[in-house]
Write a protein that holds these residues in place. Structure first.
Motif, PDB file in Angstrom:
ATOM      1  N   SER A 160       0.795   7.486  -6.404  1.00 53.53           N
ATOM      2  CA  SER A 160      -0.524   7.793  -6.949  1.00 53.53           C
ATOM      3  C   SER A 160      -1.175   9.025  -6.336  1.00 53.53           C
ATOM      4  O   SER A 160      -2.100   9.581  -6.938  1.00 53.53           O
ATOM      5  N   LEU A 161      -0.746   9.447  -5.153  1.00 57.87           N
ATOM      6  CA  LEU A 161      -1.358  10.599  -4.498  1.00 57.87           C
ATOM      7  C   LEU A 161      -0.605  11.868  -4.833  1.00 57.87           C
ATOM      8  O   LEU A 161       0.602  11.852  -5.094  1.00 57.87           O
ATOM      9  N   SER A 162      -1.315  12.994  -4.781  1.00 60.82           N
ATOM     10  CA  SER A 162      -0.717  14.272  -5.160  1.00 60.82           C
ATOM     11  C   SER A 162       0.142  14.861  -4.054  1.00 60.82           C
ATOM     12  O   SER A 162       0.989  15.722  -4.319  1.00 60.82           O
ATOM     13  N   ASP A 163      -0.056  14.436  -2.809  1.00 58.99           N
ATOM     14  CA  ASP A 163       0.734  14.929  -1.681  1.00 58.99           C
ATOM     15  C   ASP A 163       1.699  13.850  -1.212  1.00 58.99           C
ATOM     16  O   ASP A 163       1.394  12.660  -1.290  1.00 58.99           O
ATOM     17  N   PRO A 164       2.852  14.256  -0.705  1.00 56.61           N
ATOM     18  CA  PRO A 164       3.826  13.256  -0.249  1.00 56.61           C
ATOM     19  C   PRO A 164       3.346  12.546   1.006  1.00 56.61           C
ATOM     20  O   PRO A 164       2.828  13.158   1.940  1.00 56.61           O
ATOM     21  N   VAL A 165       3.497  11.232   1.029  1.00 52.14           N
ATOM     22  CA  VAL A 165       3.161  10.413   2.191  1.00 52.14           C
ATOM     23  C   VAL A 165       4.318   9.460   2.446  1.00 52.14           C
ATOM     24  O   VAL A 165       5.082   9.138   1.539  1.00 52.14           O
TER      25      VAL A 165
ATOM     26  N   ILE B 275       0.854   6.137   6.253  1.00 50.95           N
ATOM     27  CA  ILE B 275      -0.024   5.100   5.720  1.00 50.95           C
ATOM     28  C   ILE B 275      -0.328   4.051   6.789  1.00 50.95           C
ATOM     29  O   ILE B 275      -1.464   3.559   6.898  1.00 50.95           O
ATOM     30  N   ARG B 276       0.657   3.724   7.601  1.00 49.00           N
ATOM     31  CA  ARG B 276       0.403   2.750   8.673  1.00 49.00           C
ATOM     32  C   ARG B 276      -0.596   3.310   9.687  1.00 49.00           C
ATOM     33  O   ARG B 276      -1.410   2.566  10.246  1.00 49.00           O
ATOM     34  N   ARG B 277      -0.526   4.614   9.955  1.00 52.08           N
ATOM     35  CA  ARG B 277      -1.512   5.218  10.851  1.00 52.08           C
ATOM     36  C   ARG B 277      -2.919   5.084  10.279  1.00 52.08           C
ATOM     37  O   ARG B 277      -3.864   4.710  10.975  1.00 52.08           O
ATOM     38  N   LEU B 278      -3.062   5.373   8.989  1.00 52.22           N
ATOM     39  CA  LEU B 278      -4.376   5.271   8.358  1.00 52.22           C
ATOM     40  C   LEU B 278      -4.935   3.861   8.448  1.00 52.22           C
ATOM     41  O   LEU B 278      -6.131   3.667   8.702  1.00 52.22           O
ATOM     42  N   LEU B 279      -4.085   2.876   8.253  1.00 51.20           N
ATOM     43  CA  LEU B 279      -4.549   1.495   8.198  1.00 51.20           C
ATOM     44  C   LEU B 279      -4.641   0.856   9.572  1.00 51.20           C
ATOM     45  O   LEU B 279      -5.645   0.215   9.904  1.00 51.20           O
ATOM     46  N   ALA B 280      -3.617   1.028  10.384  1.00 51.88           N
ATOM     47  CA  ALA B 280      -3.511   0.243  11.614  1.00 51.88           C
ATOM     48  C   ALA B 280      -4.015   0.953  12.862  1.00 51.88           C
ATOM     49  O   ALA B 280      -4.296   0.295  13.863  1.00 51.88           O
TER      50      ALA B 280
ATOM     51  N   LEU C  39       0.814  -1.209   0.000  1.00 52.04           N
ATOM     52  CA  LEU C  39       0.000   0.000   0.000  1.00 52.04           C
ATOM     53  C   LEU C  39       0.847   1.257   0.000  1.00 52.04           C
ATOM     54  O   LEU C  39       0.500   2.251  -0.663  1.00 52.04           O
ATOM     55  N   ILE C  40       1.971   1.239   0.713  1.00 48.66           N
ATOM     56  CA  ILE C  40       2.804   2.446   0.813  1.00 48.66           C
ATOM     57  C   ILE C  40       3.314   2.889  -0.556  1.00 48.66           C
ATOM     58  O   ILE C  40       3.120   4.063  -0.933  1.00 48.66           O
ATOM     59  N   PRO C  41       3.969   2.044  -1.350  1.00 46.48           N
ATOM     60  CA  PRO C  41       4.425   2.528  -2.661  1.00 46.48           C
ATOM     61  C   PRO C  41       3.277   2.897  -3.590  1.00 46.48           C
ATOM     62  O   PRO C  41       3.413   3.813  -4.413  1.00 46.48           O
TER      63      PRO C  41
END
Length: 296
Positions: free
Chosen positions: A23-28, A33-38, A16-18
């Motif tokens: 694919s997103l317009s802002d840097p992540v 990403i782990r916060r969003l998911l976990a 999911l991270i790569p």
């Protein structure tokens, strides 16, 4: 469509991270990403969906449910499709699957945006025309907008002139869960979760105003939204109007500057005039909120 939909697990973050980064317009980064998911409050794994083909992750929808005004609402906090697969119906396919699962748990309304906490943007960034077109096609209605403001941290001593009037401003302690409980009692579950995230970080990304062992206010950053986002912040209602909010804001901006930020966003702004006056904040990112009734 020859793809397989299954639930995402924390182990899928390696894929999911790569996907999000390209694919997103802002840097992540991986932590975001782990916060969003976990770290999703009251997570329901069946609402974390992934589209795979031949072992390759093509898209994902991270869904949430929230209770607003006694109503159960839900929708995607994140809907992302690989650049090579955009405009081929995969986003709609994922969104439809998520909607079916939300209806199965009897949500009263489908939403995109206005699903605090644990999000990247409060809604759909105004610049994301593709997402806006998808939502319109899927029957979503525009329900409002939010404003983030930007602050240039350079060239100012943010601690100069702070006078909290007998209150001490200090960094929250790691694991100071009492702060989260105090915030939740006054401002609800979303701010309680965000304050809990702040004190679970080392060093904590929260400040407190304290006197005689009692809290008077707090300010957080880097708990919802992209990195470099200030908020939430609150002052006990009985203490408002005496400079405590200004002191907390300036002290937090000083801490963010010390952490290396040069420009920050104030997320989901309410009192615009206050932030302009105290921090010379300027209007920034606009995000659009969408809703779709659930038909009985």
């Amino acid at each position: 469509m020859n793809v397989q939909i299954r639930e995402l697990s924390p182990a899928d973050c390696a894929h999911l991270i790569p996907l999000a980064q390209r694919s997103l317009s802002d840097p992540v980064d991986d932590r975001l990403i782990r916060r969003l998911l976990a770290a999703e409050p009251d997570a329901q794994p069946e609402l974390h969906l992934a589209a795979w083909r031949n072992g390759e992750l093509l898209g994902a929808a991270l869904g949430s449910v929230r209770r607003h005004d006694e109503l159960l609402v839900g929708g995607p906090r994140l809907l992302v499709v690989d650049l090579a697969w955009q405009r081929q119906g995969l986003g709609a396919y994922l969104l439809n699957e998520l909607e079916q699962r939300l209806r199965a748990i009897s949500v009263h309304e489908l939403r995109v945006g206005n699903l605090a906490p644990n999000y990247l943007w409060p809604g759909v960034p105004e610049t994301n025309r593709a997402m806006q077109a998808l939502l319109a096609k899927q029957g979503y209605e525009l329900a409002g907008e939010t404003l983030n403001m930007t602050v240039d941290l350079n060239g100012r001593d943010w601690l100069a002139g702070i006078n909290p009037r007998q209150w001490s401003i200090r960094r929250a302690r790691y694991g100071e869960i009492e702060l989260a409980a105090w915030a939740g009692e006054r401002w609800g579950a979303a701010w309680q979760w965000e304050a809990a995230q702040a004190v679970a970080t080392d060093p904590p990304t929260a400040l407190v105003a304290e006197r005689d062992g009692e809290y008077g206010g707090f300010a957080c950053w880097d708990v919802s939204g992209l990195w470099g986002t200030f908020g939430p912040t609150g002052v006990d209602e009985a203490l408002q109007g005496h400079g405590l909010g200004r002191a907390l804001l300036c002290a937090a901006l000083a801490a963010m500057a010390s952490a290396g930020y040069r420009q920050i966003e104030i997320g989901w702004v309410g009192p615009q005039e206050f932030y302009t006056r105290v921090a010379n904040a300027q209007p920034g990112r606009i995000c659009l909120l969408y809703r779709k009734p659930v038909l009985g």
